[in-house]
Design a protein around this motif. Structure first.
Motif, PDB file in Angstrom:
ATOM      1  N   ASP A   1      53.916 -83.782  20.830  1.00  0.00           N
ATOM      2  CA  ASP A   1      54.948 -82.929  21.414  1.00  0.00           C
ATOM      3  C   ASP A   1      55.345 -83.345  22.818  1.00  0.00           C
ATOM      4  OD1 ASP A   1      55.037 -81.447  19.134  1.00  0.00           O
ATOM      5  OD2 ASP A   1      54.705 -79.513  20.110  1.00  0.00           O
ATOM      6  N   GLY A   2      54.425 -83.932  23.551  1.00  0.00           N
ATOM      7  CA  GLY A   2      54.758 -84.349  24.906  1.00  0.00           C
ATOM      8  C   GLY A   2      55.933 -85.296  24.959  1.00  0.00           C
ATOM      9  N   HIS A   3      56.099 -86.090  23.921  1.00  0.00           N
ATOM     10  CA  HIS A   3      57.233 -87.021  23.865  1.00  0.00           C
ATOM     11  C   HIS A   3      58.547 -86.264  23.708  1.00  0.00           C
ATOM     12  CE1 HIS A   3      54.962 -90.938  22.959  1.00  0.00           C
ATOM     13  NE2 HIS A   3      54.049 -90.024  23.223  1.00  0.00           N
TER      14      HIS A   3
ATOM     15  N   ALA B   1      59.202 -83.314  24.933  1.00  0.00           N
ATOM     16  CA  ALA B   1      59.494 -82.579  26.166  1.00  0.00           C
ATOM     17  C   ALA B   1      59.803 -83.506  27.333  1.00  0.00           C
ATOM     18  CB  ALA B   1      58.303 -81.690  26.513  1.00  0.00           C
ATOM     19  N   ALA B   2      59.689 -84.808  27.131  1.00  0.00           N
ATOM     20  CA  ALA B   2      59.867 -85.763  28.223  1.00  0.00           C
ATOM     21  C   ALA B   2      61.334 -85.888  28.626  1.00  0.00           C
ATOM     22  CB  ALA B   2      59.320 -87.130  27.804  1.00  0.00           C
TER      23      ALA B   2
END
Length: 292
Positions: free
Chosen positions: A190-192, A194-195
């Motif tokens: 998920d971090g990708h 939100a980047a």
């Protein structure tokens, strides 16, 4: 509350932001009016499901459902998008089911925020996108089982393409329409999503969905060869919008977080002309399809 003129202007503004010509001026006024009525309903239901306060959304979707019942019971609807449908439903003999499926798609959005597989996502598209193509065929009086099947492929493709474009916007709404299985395979947590920049794994995951959409669009494109006149022109425009947007995504190397990827008008027009000139059916029977 917007005036009737204000509502029409706002609707036209939203239509211009779509990947394809919703109601081209190449079409007669009666067709444009019917297509805009259908679009107005679909857009309004989507806005309820996306933009209204979360605690109000299901109630407001219920109001749309109840207003559809009034329309089909011969009563006067209360909501402007449903009232605007009345002449279209009457003149084009449109059944209620596609409208109800669009409402159901937005109900699902309130509880289902992720899809494990691509097949799961296609199940969602059967509610959120495919009914629109079916409504378009009703507007032109060109409904048949074979055309409906081809239309579903085109509309699912267009929906998937839009999901590719709107990764950031969807994630901010708490939704992920890229299949979880593909995100894991690409190594894309998920971090990708939100980047601020599109990572190589995310680009790879988006490219997979774009390739699947291209396959569906190619399969459904045969519908154009079964149509004539204004129906052919309109549907070719929708198919062309899909091709033009896929080309824009590829040109951007699937960078969907660092920029807004949209097809340029010239690219759309070129794709539209190509679809009209080159689409040929491989099945001669499709070219003789009767309307239902």
């Amino acid at each position: 509350m917007l005036s009737r003129k204000g509502y029409s202007q706002e609707l036209a503004k939203k239509a211009r932001r779509e990947n394809f010509p919703v109601a081209s001026r190449l079409l007669p006024r009666r067709h444009r009016d019917h297509l805009m009525a259908v679009y107005g309903f679909a857009r309004s239901v989507d806005d309820v499901g996306d933009e209204e306060p979360p605690g109000d959304r299901l109630r407001l979707l219920d109001e749309f459902e109840a207003d559809l019942a009034r329309l089909y019971d011969g009563e006067t609807p209360r909501l402007r998008p449903v009232r605007a449908l009345a002449p279209t439903v009457r003149e084009c003999a449109i059944p209620a089911e596609p409208f109800h499926r669009l409402i159901e798609a937005n109900r699902r959005d309130q509880s289902v925020t992720r899809y494990e597989t691509f097949d799961d996502l296609l199940g969602y598209c059967a509610l959120s996108a495919n009914p629109v193509g079916r409504l378009v065929l009703h507007v032109f009086g060109e409904v048949s089982d074979a055309r409906l099947a081809l239309s579903d492929r085109v509309c699912s493709a267009l929906q998937i393409i839009e999901h590719c474009q709107d990764v950031r916007e969807d994630y901010r709404r708490g939704r992920v329409y890229l299949p979880e299985k593909d995100l894991r395979r690409a190594g894309c947590p998920d971090g990708h999503l939100a980047a601020t920049a599109t990572s190589p794994p995310l680009r790879a995951a988006v490219a997979v969905q774009a390739a699947r959409a291209a396959k569906l669009l190619g399969e459904g494109e045969a519908i154009v060869a079964t149509l004539a006149g204004f129906a052919r022109t309109a549907v070719a425009g929708y198919v062309a919008g899909g091709h033009a947007t896929l080309a824009a995504l590829a040109a951007a190397r699937y960078d969907v977080l660092g920029r807004a990827v949209r097809p340029r008008r010239l690219r759309l027009l070129a794709a539209w002309a190509r679809v009209l000139m080159t689409t040929r059916s491989s099945d001669p029977a499709l070219q003789r399809l009767p309307s239902a």
